[in-house]
Design a protein around this motif. Structure first.
Motif, PDB file in Angstrom:
ATOM      1  N   THR A 146       3.538  39.860 -80.683  1.00  0.00           N
ATOM      2  CA  THR A 146       3.714  41.056 -79.861  1.00  0.00           C
ATOM      3  C   THR A 146       4.552  42.158 -80.501  1.00  0.00           C
ATOM      4  O   THR A 146       4.591  43.270 -79.974  1.00  0.00           O
TER       5      THR A 146
ATOM      6  N   LEU B 165       4.250  46.769 -74.404  1.00  0.00           N
ATOM      7  CA  LEU B 165       4.170  45.395 -73.901  1.00  0.00           C
ATOM      8  C   LEU B 165       4.712  45.289 -72.478  1.00  0.00           C
ATOM      9  O   LEU B 165       5.831  44.844 -72.246  1.00  0.00           O
TER      10      LEU B 165
ATOM     11  N   TYR C 210      -2.324  49.219 -75.810  1.00  0.00           N
ATOM     12  CA  TYR C 210      -2.090  48.914 -77.220  1.00  0.00           C
ATOM     13  C   TYR C 210      -3.273  49.439 -78.014  1.00  0.00           C
ATOM     14  O   TYR C 210      -4.355  49.689 -77.470  1.00  0.00           O
TER      15      TYR C 210
ATOM     16  N   HIS D 256      -2.650  45.724 -71.227  1.00  0.00           N
ATOM     17  CA  HIS D 256      -2.063  44.437 -70.831  1.00  0.00           C
ATOM     18  C   HIS D 256      -2.175  44.265 -69.314  1.00  0.00           C
ATOM     19  O   HIS D 256      -1.698  45.116 -68.559  1.00  0.00           O
TER      20      HIS D 256
ATOM     21  N   VAL E 159       1.918  39.975 -68.635  1.00  0.00           N
ATOM     22  CA  VAL E 159       2.825  39.658 -69.729  1.00  0.00           C
ATOM     23  C   VAL E 159       3.941  38.799 -69.149  1.00  0.00           C
ATOM     24  O   VAL E 159       4.725  39.259 -68.309  1.00  0.00           O
TER      25      VAL E 159
ATOM     26  N   ILE F 274      -0.010  36.060 -72.169  1.00  0.00           N
ATOM     27  CA  ILE F 274      -0.424  37.466 -72.236  1.00  0.00           C
ATOM     28  C   ILE F 274      -1.899  37.504 -71.844  1.00  0.00           C
ATOM     29  O   ILE F 274      -2.697  36.712 -72.347  1.00  0.00           O
TER      30      ILE F 274
END
Length: 165
Positions: free
Chosen positions: A35, A58, A64, A82, A85, A91
């Motif tokens: 990560t 994150l 991302y 995401h 998390v 994840i």
């Protein structure tokens, strides 16, 4: 080669690929290597390509983007969001390729630690069997084995440095 060097790749359903490998490192270290951009850029990539863009927000809803480049090869990009998390154990994120309209993949990465070793299990749920099969035919297995071998080397060095500190 010991058992920790073994990558298993299975296709348990028409749309899934499950990859598992055990690393001789604590779960928090594996999570960080998966990560943190400065670590990902050292190991995450397809054969003959390097990760040159690695932007990660994150958090749930955070985006991302990755971009791989190789001499004489077309750049390859991927981005997503995401969905979940849970540091350092899980994840869930979407994956969309920028150069191929294959639809969205949902990737779930689970890290389980036992006796100081961590098993990473990654499940990719593809939009169709055809997309999953195309990915498998494009060198997924050999690329995954090579990539995870690089990750194992990085983790070994990180684990050794933390032990010496």
């Amino acid at each position: 080669m010991n058992a920790a060097d073994t990558v298993t790749i299975t296709t348990p359903s028409d749309r899934e690929v499950v990859v598992a490998r055990t690393f001789d490192a604590p779960r928090a270290l594996v999570f960080d290597a998966y990560t943190q951009p400065e670590l990902l850029m050292r190991w995450y990539g397809a054969p003959g390509r390097s990760l040159v863009v690695c932007e990660i927000d994150l958090r749930v809803g955070g985006a991302y983007r990755f971009l791989w480049r190789g001499a004489g090869k077309k750049d390859v990009g991927m981005h997503g969001v995401h969905r979940e998390v849970v540091r350092p154990e899980r994840i869930v994120r979407t994956e969309t390729w920028e150069d191929w309209d294959a639809g969205e993949v949902v990737a779930t990465i689970v890290l389980a630690e036992r006796a100081g070793a961590t098993t990473l299990t990654s499940t990719g749920l593809y939009p169709s069997r055809e997309v999953r099969d195309a990915v498998m035919k494009a060198g997924f297995e050999s690329g995954t084995r090579e990539t995870f071998a690089r990750l194992a080397a990085i983790l070994s060095n990180m684990h050794a440095s933390k032990g010496a500190a």
